[in-house]
Design an enzyme around this catalytic site. Sequence first.
Site, PDB file in Angstrom:
ATOM      1  N   ASN A  89      -4.212  55.550  50.716  1.00 15.04           N
ATOM      2  CA  ASN A  89      -3.930  56.219  49.456  1.00 15.04           C
ATOM      3  C   ASN A  89      -3.717  57.721  49.611  1.00 15.04           C
ATOM      4  O   ASN A  89      -3.152  58.362  48.730  1.00 15.04           O
ATOM      5  CB  ASN A  89      -5.097  55.956  48.483  1.00 15.04           C
ATOM      6  CG  ASN A  89      -5.027  56.795  47.231  1.00 15.04           C
ATOM      7  OD1 ASN A  89      -4.138  56.630  46.407  1.00 15.04           O
ATOM      8  ND2 ASN A  89      -5.970  57.726  47.097  1.00 15.04           N
ATOM      9  N   SER A 141       5.648  54.462  46.277  1.00 13.64           N
ATOM     10  CA  SER A 141       5.982  55.084  44.992  1.00 13.64           C
ATOM     11  C   SER A 141       7.348  54.605  44.554  1.00 13.64           C
ATOM     12  O   SER A 141       8.188  54.244  45.387  1.00 13.64           O
ATOM     13  CB  SER A 141       5.995  56.609  45.137  1.00 13.64           C
ATOM     14  OG  SER A 141       6.562  57.224  43.991  1.00 13.64           O
ATOM     15  N   TYR A 154       8.945  63.728  49.680  1.00 18.30           N
ATOM     16  CA  TYR A 154       8.037  62.703  49.137  1.00 18.30           C
ATOM     17  C   TYR A 154       8.714  61.332  49.107  1.00 18.30           C
ATOM     18  O   TYR A 154       8.132  60.324  49.520  1.00 18.30           O
ATOM     19  CB  TYR A 154       7.597  63.116  47.733  1.00 18.30           C
ATOM     20  CG  TYR A 154       6.557  62.217  47.110  1.00 18.30           C
ATOM     21  CD1 TYR A 154       5.225  62.266  47.518  1.00 18.30           C
ATOM     22  CD2 TYR A 154       6.904  61.327  46.101  1.00 18.30           C
ATOM     23  CE1 TYR A 154       4.275  61.441  46.938  1.00 18.30           C
ATOM     24  CE2 TYR A 154       5.966  60.509  45.515  1.00 18.30           C
ATOM     25  CZ  TYR A 154       4.644  60.567  45.935  1.00 18.30           C
ATOM     26  OH  TYR A 154       3.698  59.745  45.348  1.00 18.30           O
ATOM     27  N   SER A 157       8.967  59.892  52.557  1.00 18.14           N
ATOM     28  CA  SER A 157       7.680  59.407  53.060  1.00 18.14           C
ATOM     29  C   SER A 157       7.317  58.066  52.434  1.00 18.14           C
ATOM     30  O   SER A 157       6.785  57.179  53.108  1.00 18.14           O
ATOM     31  CB  SER A 157       6.578  60.436  52.798  1.00 18.14           C
ATOM     32  OG  SER A 157       6.234  60.519  51.424  1.00 18.14           O
ATOM     33  N   LYS A 158       7.615  57.914  51.151  1.00 17.85           N
ATOM     34  CA  LYS A 158       7.243  56.684  50.456  1.00 17.85           C
ATOM     35  C   LYS A 158       8.205  55.537  50.756  1.00 17.85           C
ATOM     36  O   LYS A 158       7.820  54.368  50.752  1.00 17.85           O
ATOM     37  CB  LYS A 158       7.159  56.954  48.950  1.00 17.85           C
ATOM     38  CG  LYS A 158       6.026  57.913  48.571  1.00 17.85           C
ATOM     39  CD  LYS A 158       4.666  57.433  49.077  1.00 17.85           C
ATOM     40  CE  LYS A 158       3.524  58.305  48.603  1.00 17.85           C
ATOM     41  NZ  LYS A 158       2.197  57.810  49.060  1.00 17.85           N
ATOM     42  N   ILE A 187       1.472  58.106  37.269  1.00 12.64           N
ATOM     43  CA  ILE A 187       0.088  57.735  36.988  1.00 12.64           C
ATOM     44  C   ILE A 187      -0.684  59.004  36.627  1.00 12.64           C
ATOM     45  O   ILE A 187      -0.490  60.054  37.236  1.00 12.64           O
ATOM     46  CB  ILE A 187      -0.553  57.041  38.202  1.00 12.64           C
ATOM     47  CG1 ILE A 187       0.327  55.863  38.656  1.00 12.64           C
ATOM     48  CG2 ILE A 187      -1.960  56.570  37.866  1.00 12.64           C
ATOM     49  CD1 ILE A 187       0.546  54.787  37.632  1.00 12.64           C
TER      50      ILE A 187
END
Length: 242
Positions: A89, A141, A154, A157-158, A187
């Site tokens: 996480n 994500s 980001y 990476s996801k 979220i």
Amino acid sequence: MLKGKVALITGGARGIGKATALKLASQGADIAIVDYDLGDEAADLCKQLQDMGVKAEAFQCDVVDFQAVKETVDAVKQIFGTVDILINNAGITRDGLIMSMKEEAFDSVLDINLKGAFNMIRHCTPLFVKQRGGKIVNLSSVAGIMGNAGQANYSASKAGMIGLTKSVARELASRNVCCNAIAPGFIKTNMTEDISKDNPLMQAIPLGRQGLPEEVAELIAFLCASDYITGEVIRIDGGMAI
């Protein structure tokens, strides 16, 4: 129920990690919290988990550091006996347009979000193989599925997390290890607290609201208890990426 299982959760002191720790503990799992910055939040969470009747300890670790991760996994094994569940996480954002993004911003996000997950999987895998079983849940994500302007680092990476998940699922299936990814949308955590209701991306959520960490934790707990789902990427995004 997860009674007798040991769950290692990176980025576990707050946000989705904290909600996941509480959810898995409610089902009987012992919890190893791994975080870069422990502080009072981790201590308070461990006390809360222990009051629920499970074993809980916090471990400081930089998931980017391959050797430090090995030592942390060894420490968890020494205290808890093994690791049955790994929740990757830990993650950060360093947003910016690609034309002005600094190399360090790209590297740091890839290192923590993707290499950190690899490091944890790499050092937990011998335990899973030895005991012929385990569960891995990786936090991807919707940005890794559909991309997002201003988040090239980001999103990369996801997206990488999805490829990592599918490869690990294929490699470890014969050892009864299930590896899945979930892809949250917006979220309600510290990472997204600056997003206003007027943000165009918020307007793109059919359900019309941010998700809650507890809702993500429910999905993670479901995957931790499932023995016949592996290599999947499950969105939890209010319909954002339909």
